[in-house]
Design a protein around this motif. Structure first.
Motif, PDB file in Angstrom:
ATOM      1  N   UNK A  68      39.258  38.041  28.668  1.00 53.75           N
ATOM      2  CA  UNK A  68      40.547  38.505  29.106  1.00 53.75           C
ATOM      3  C   UNK A  68      40.395  40.002  29.316  1.00 53.75           C
ATOM      4  N   UNK A  69      39.817  40.698  28.468  1.00 57.82           N
ATOM      5  CA  UNK A  69      39.409  42.083  28.479  1.00 57.82           C
ATOM      6  C   UNK A  69      38.649  42.594  29.548  1.00 57.82           C
ATOM      7  N   UNK A  70      37.482  42.054  29.539  1.00 53.30           N
ATOM      8  CA  UNK A  70      36.349  42.089  30.421  1.00 53.30           C
ATOM      9  C   UNK A  70      36.894  41.860  31.721  1.00 53.30           C
ATOM     10  N   UNK A  71      37.757  40.794  32.039  1.00 58.09           N
ATOM     11  CA  UNK A  71      38.165  40.618  33.453  1.00 58.09           C
ATOM     12  C   UNK A  71      39.201  41.720  34.042  1.00 58.09           C
ATOM     13  N   UNK A  72      40.154  42.202  32.828  1.00 52.43           N
ATOM     14  CA  UNK A  72      40.775  43.520  33.362  1.00 52.43           C
ATOM     15  C   UNK A  72      39.892  44.486  33.856  1.00 52.43           C
ATOM     16  N   UNK A  81      49.641  49.239  36.623  1.00 51.17           N
ATOM     17  CA  UNK A  81      50.212  49.404  35.336  1.00 51.17           C
ATOM     18  C   UNK A  81      50.384  47.946  34.426  1.00 51.17           C
ATOM     19  N   UNK A  82      50.862  47.034  35.160  1.00 51.19           N
ATOM     20  CA  UNK A  82      50.908  45.679  34.468  1.00 51.19           C
ATOM     21  C   UNK A  82      49.483  45.132  34.379  1.00 51.19           C
ATOM     22  N   UNK A  83      48.531  45.320  34.935  1.00 52.30           N
ATOM     23  CA  UNK A  83      47.052  44.705  34.567  1.00 52.30           C
ATOM     24  C   UNK A  83      46.546  45.543  33.336  1.00 52.30           C
TER      25      UNK A  83
END
Length: 149
Positions: free
Chosen positions: A22-26, A56-58
């Motif tokens: 999840x962190x990498x995707x963002x 912001x939301x991402x």
């Protein structure tokens, strides 16, 4: 506590992997949004507001919680007996790379806040170059853990 960590190890490892993905995707997507924001949208108008909201939301809803979860589950893995031998080099290279990834994350957060204020000092091509940072760090992290160099 030690017995609990050993028993929960597969679960902790699974949640760590999910958090990292999840962190990498963002981390991959936010700089791409910023490229388009810079080159196509500008710093005013309705489309700017839309991009600023998406960034912001991402950053706040996905990227930051995923980073925190990655750190928590990673530290739990490190605390699990028998998982890390600190005499090896790989835990140190992985740790340094994760710290570098966190610094990149913080850099992106500052850029996102600049867009929120209608400010940007980075060009689209600079964002494209910076978009390679998480890829290089990811490669180093993965091979540190799997090859244990």
């Amino acid at each position: 506590m030690t017995d609990l960590l050993i028993t929960a190890y597969p679960w902790i490892k699974g949640f760590h992997i999910i958090s990292v993905i999840s962190w990498m995707a963002a981390l991959f997507y936010l700089p791409r949004l910023m490229v388009h924001h810079t080159e196509q949208v500008g710093l005013s108008g309705d489309t700017h507001k839309l991009f600023a909201m998406m960034e912001f939301k991402l950053a706040k809803v996905i990227m930051s919680p995923a980073m925190m979860a990655t750190w928590v589950f990673g530290l739990l893995l490190v605390a699990t007996p028998g998982i890390v031998y600190w005499g090896d080099i790989w835990p140190w290279t992985k740790g340094a790379s994760v710290i570098a990834m966190t610094v990149f994350h913080l850099w992106l957060m500052r850029r996102m806040k600049g867009f929120q204020r209608g400010e940007n000092t980075v060009t689209g091509s600079q964002y494209r170059m910076m978009n390679e940072v998480p890829t290089l760090l990811m490669i180093f992290i993965v091979f540190s853990v799997t090859v244990k160099f």
